[in-house]
Design an enzyme around this catalytic site. Structure first.
Site, PDB file in Angstrom:
ATOM      1  N   ASP A  52     -17.002  94.216 -24.067  1.00 10.52           N
ATOM      2  CA  ASP A  52     -17.304  92.932 -24.607  1.00 10.52           C
ATOM      3  C   ASP A  52     -16.534  91.833 -24.015  1.00 10.52           C
ATOM      4  O   ASP A  52     -16.856  90.787 -24.186  1.00 10.52           O
ATOM      5  CB  ASP A  52     -17.210  92.834 -26.068  1.00 10.52           C
ATOM      6  CG  ASP A  52     -15.815  93.258 -26.844  1.00 10.52           C
ATOM      7  OD1 ASP A  52     -15.408  94.279 -26.186  1.00 10.52           O
ATOM      8  OD2 ASP A  52     -15.428  92.599 -27.598  1.00 10.52           O
ATOM      9  N   HIS A  99     -19.004  95.607  15.578  1.00  7.22           N
ATOM     10  CA  HIS A  99     -19.915  95.360  17.102  1.00  7.22           C
ATOM     11  C   HIS A  99     -18.974  94.706  17.968  1.00  7.22           C
ATOM     12  O   HIS A  99     -19.277  94.513  19.282  1.00  7.22           O
ATOM     13  CB  HIS A  99     -20.813  93.941  16.293  1.00  7.22           C
ATOM     14  CG  HIS A  99     -20.110  92.576  16.152  1.00  7.22           C
ATOM     15  ND1 HIS A  99     -20.023  92.256  15.135  1.00  7.22           N
ATOM     16  CD2 HIS A  99     -19.847  91.703  17.080  1.00  7.22           C
ATOM     17  CE1 HIS A  99     -19.305  91.035  15.365  1.00  7.22           C
ATOM     18  NE2 HIS A  99     -19.295  90.858  16.494  1.00  7.22           N
ATOM     19  N   ASP A 125     -20.837  96.464   9.142  1.00  7.02           N
ATOM     20  CA  ASP A 125     -20.145  96.008  10.464  1.00  7.02           C
ATOM     21  C   ASP A 125     -18.775  95.896  10.325  1.00  7.02           C
ATOM     22  O   ASP A 125     -17.990  94.617  10.127  1.00  7.02           O
ATOM     23  CB  ASP A 125     -20.862  94.591  10.867  1.00  7.02           C
ATOM     24  CG  ASP A 125     -20.158  94.047  12.104  1.00  7.02           C
ATOM     25  OD1 ASP A 125     -19.756  94.951  13.005  1.00  7.02           O
ATOM     26  OD2 ASP A 125     -20.174  92.869  12.308  1.00  7.02           O
ATOM     27  N   SER A 161     -15.145  86.908  16.109  1.00  5.29           N
ATOM     28  CA  SER A 161     -15.646  87.907  15.533  1.00  5.29           C
ATOM     29  C   SER A 161     -14.606  89.139  15.271  1.00  5.29           C
ATOM     30  O   SER A 161     -13.760  89.212  16.131  1.00  5.29           O
ATOM     31  CB  SER A 161     -16.770  88.771  16.359  1.00  5.29           C
ATOM     32  OG  SER A 161     -17.936  88.109  16.165  1.00  5.29           O
TER      33      SER A 161
END
Length: 583
Positions: A252, A380, A429, A525
Site C-alpha cells: 500500500d 550499434h 542496443d 553514440s
C-alpha cells in the site's frame, strides 16, 4: 477539483507539503505501478534486508556464509545457536519454519510465546507475551501499539495477512490484577514479535493494554472504497500511501504519487514513515530522506527496564558491514552548464567515466567506464570482426591536442553484444567491452577514471529529472567537434508521442529539451546519459542510442535504459563490480 488535486500533487513533489487527505485512489496511486504487484520483497522499490540480495527485481535469500562474520550470537526456536543474527535470518529466509528466539546463547528452558486473551475468537483479544528470560506472561502496553506491532504479532500467530485495519476488538470490563505492561517497538517487517524491543512500564489497568483483531479472509468482504493489497488483504483506500504499512507486505506504500498524513514521499513513488527521515539510515532508494539532516533526533524515554536486545539496531549494524562499491563520486564537481550541441568543452575531471572508442579512422563512439576492465556502450557502435582494432582512450577532453601524459590507452580483449540486439529497431542496443589486462596484472589500471554506478531500479530517476549527456558528436549543423562536450537534458516520459511504435518504453529512455536546444548528436553514440541522486552519486541512466534531427524541437534523443539491463550486465561482469548496495 482536478486542478486542485494537480496543485496539491505539485506541492507534495516539490515542497514536501503532503499533509492532505485524498478522496480518490486515482489521486494517490499509479495504476501501471500497482499492476506490477510490488511488495517489501521488490528491490526495484526498496532495499533488501542484509540477509537478502536482489535478483531480477526480487529480494531473495542469501546463504548464511554470505553474511558478515562479525556479530553477536543468537538462538533460534529450534534451539540452534547461530554466530550472528544475519546468519539466523538467512537460514529462516530459506526455511521459514525456524524463527528468531533470543539474542545470546540457547537455554533449555528458554521460550517465547504470543497469545490473545479475552477474545470471542482465536483471531482477536488482548495481546499477551512471555519473554524468554521472564517467568510470567505480561500484556502489551497500548501506548506503544501501532500497525507495525499489530502486523508482526498476527504474523507470529499464523495470520499471514497481518492485522485487520477495519475491525476493532470490543473489550468489556475485566478484572486484571496487573500493574505492569510491556512496551514493544517493531519496525514492522519482523517475522516474530521476539525480534522487537521490549521494555517494562507501569500501567493503571486493563484500559492500558493493547488489543488486536487479526485479518481473516473469510470475515471480510471488499468495501466500496477499498485498496487490495498484494497479499489479498483489503484495507480502506484512505490508508494507502500514508507511510504506514497497513497491508503488512508494504504494497500500500510502493506506488504513490504523493503521501497522505505524515508520510514522507520518496521520488521513487514510495511513502515511508516521517520518523524515518533523518534517522541515519537511507530508506528511499533515491536517498533524499537523509539529505540536509543536521543530526539524528534523540528520543527521551521515561525510566524503564529494558528486557530484550534491540535487534533493529543489530540489523542496521549488519547493514553497515556489507561491502559498498565506490562509484559515481567525482574528485571535483563541475559548476558550469554547457550544451553538448553548440556548447563548449568539458574540463578535465568533469566526466571521469567517459571513454572514447577509437579505431583506425578516429573516435567512432563513446563509452562508459563501469569498473574493473569493463566499458558499457551501444551495440550499434561495434563490429565483432573489428575487435582487435578498437582502442579505449580515457581522460580525453581534446582530440586535436591530446594530453598524452594523462591519457590511458587500453586494448580490447572481447566484446559482448546483447543477444537480443536488433539493428533495425535499436532494441537492446547495448554491449560490453572487456579491456585487456597488462601482463600478469589482475585488473586494469585507470588512475584518473572513476566508474559510474549501474542502476538496479527503473525508479531511481523520474521524468523531468535533470541529467547530463556527453560526447564528441557533431553539432546541429553537422559540424565536427574535437573537444569533449556535455550538456544538461531532462528525462522525458514515454516518447511514443514523438516516435510512435519505434519507441519501446521498457528498454528505451528519452531525454532532451522540448525546444531542442540541448541534445546528443551523431558521434555521441555509446556515450553516457548520467543522472545524480540526492547524494550526488552518479548513475549511468542511459546509453546514447538513436534519434532524429538532432537539436530540433520535438525530436529528443533516445537512449538505452540501463536499469533494464542490470542483471544482464552483472551476469557478465560479476555482481561485485556493479552492485553499489546490497543488491
Amino acid at each position: 477539483m482536478k486542478l486542485l488535486h494537480v496543485f496539491l500533487l505539485f506541492l507534495c513533489f516539490h515542497l514536501r507539503f503532503c499533509k492532505v487527505t485524498y478522496t480518490s485512489q486515482e489521486d494517490l496511486v499509479e495504476k501501471k505501478c500497482l499492476a506490477k504487484k510490488y511488495t517489501h520483497l521488490s528491490c526495484d522499490k526498496v532495499f533488501c534486508q542484509p540477509w537478502q540480495r536482489c535478483i531480477e527485481g526480487t529480494c531473495v535469500c542469501k546463504l548464511p556464509y554470505q553474511c558478515p562474520k562479525n556479530g553477536t550470537a543468537v538462538c533460534a526456536t529450534n534451539r540452534r545457536s547461530f554466530p550472528t543474527y544475519c546468519q539466523q535470518k538467512s537460514l529462516e529466509c530459506l526455511h521459514p519454519g525456524t524463527k528468531f528466539l533470543n539474542n545470546g546463547t540457547c537455554t533449555a528452558e528458554g521460550k517465547f510465546s504470543v497469545s490473545l486473551k479475552h477474545g470471542n475468537t482465536d483471531s482477536e483479544g488482548i495481546v499477551e507475551v512471555k519473554l524468554v528470560d521472564q517467568d510470567k506472561t505480561m500484556f502489551i502496553c497500548k501506548s506503544s501499539w501501532s500497525m507495525r506491532e499489530a502486523n508482526v504479532a498476527c504474523l507470529d500467530l499464523g495470520f499471514q495477512q497481518g492485522a485487520d485495519t477495519q475491525r476493532r476488538f470490543k473489550l468489556s470490563d475485566l478484572s486484571i490484577n496487573s500493574t505492569e505492561c510491556l512496551h514493544v517497538h517493531c519496525r514492522g517487517l519482523e517475522t516474530s514479535l521476539a525480534e522487537c524491543t521490549f521494555t517494562k512500564r507501569r500501567t493503571m489497568g486493563y484500559q492500558d493494554f493493547a488489543d488486536v483483531v487479526c485479518y481473516t479472509q473469510k470475515a471480510d468482504s471488499p468495501m466500496d472504497d477499498f485498496f487490495q493489497c498484494v497479499n489479498g488483504k483489503y484495507i480502506s483506500q484512505m490508508k494507502a500511501c500514508d507511510g504506514i504499512n497497513d497491508c503488512g507486505d508494504q504494497s500500500d506504500e510502493l506506488c504513490c504519487k504523493a503521501c497522505q498524513g505524515k508520510g514522507f514521499h520518496c521520488k521513487s513513488g514510495v511513502c515511508i514513515p516521517s520518523q524515518y527521515q533523518c534517522n541515519g539510515e537511507v530508506d528511499c532508494i533515491t536517498g533524499e530522506d537523509e539529505v540536509g539532516c543536521a543530526g539524528f533526533a534523540s528520543v527521551t524515554q521515561e525510566e524503564t527496564e529494558i528486557l530484550t536486545a534491540d535487534m533493529d539496531a543489530e540489523r542496521r549494524r549488519i547493514k553497515s558491514l556489507l561491502p559498498k562499491l565506490s562509484c559515481g563520486v567525482k574528485n571535483r564537481m563541475h559548476i558550469r552548464r554547457k550544451r553538448i550541441v553548440g556548447g563548449k568543452r568539458a574540463q578535465l575531471g568533469d566526466l571521469p567515466w567517459q571513454v572514447a572508442i577509437k579505431d583506425a579512422s578516429g573516435i567512432t563512439c563513446g563509452g562508459i567506464y563501469i569498473g574493473g576492465c569493463w566499458i558499457l556502450t551501444a551495440a550499434h557502435c561495434l563490429r565483432a570482426s573489428k575487435t582487435h582494432r578498437y582502442q579505449i582512450w580515457t581522460t580525453v577532453v581534446d582530440w586535436i591536442h591530446p594530453d598524452l601524459k594523462r591519457i590511458v590507452i587500453e586494448y580490447v580483449d572481447r566484446i559482448i553484444f546483447h543477444e537480443n540486439y536488433n539493428a533495425g529497431t535499436y532494441q537492446n542496443d547495448i554491449a560490453l567491452i572487456e579491456m585487456k589486462k597488462d601482463g600478469n596484472k589482475k585488473d586494469c589500471e585507470l588512475p584518473r577514471s572513476i566508474p559510474a554506478c549501474v542502476p538496479w531500479s527503473p525508479y531511481l530517476f523520474q521524468p523531468n529529472d535533470t541529467c547530463i549527456v556527453s560526447g564528441w558528436g557533431r553539432e546541429k549543423d553537422n559540424e565536427r567537434v574535437f573537444s569533449l562536450q556535455w550538456g544538461e537534458v531532462k528525462l522525458i516520459s514515454n516518447c511514443s508521442k514523438f516516435y510512435g511504435n519505434r519507441f519501446y518504453e521498457k528498454e528505451m529512455e528519452c531525454a532532451g529539451t522540448y525546444d531542442g536546444s540541448i541534445d546528443a548528436c551523431k558521434g555521441d553514440s555509446g556515450g553516457p546519459l548520467v543522472c545524480m541522486d540526492a547524494n550526488n552519486v552518479t548513475y549511468v541512466w542511459g546509453v546514447v542510442s538513436w534519434g532524429e534531427n538532432c537539436g530540433k524541437p520535438e525530436f529528443p534523443g533516445v537512449y538505452t535504459k540501463v536499469a533494464n539491463y542490470f542483471d544482464w550486465i552483472s551476469y557478465h561482469v560479476g555482481r561485485p563490480f556493479i552492485s553499489q548496495y546490497n543488491v
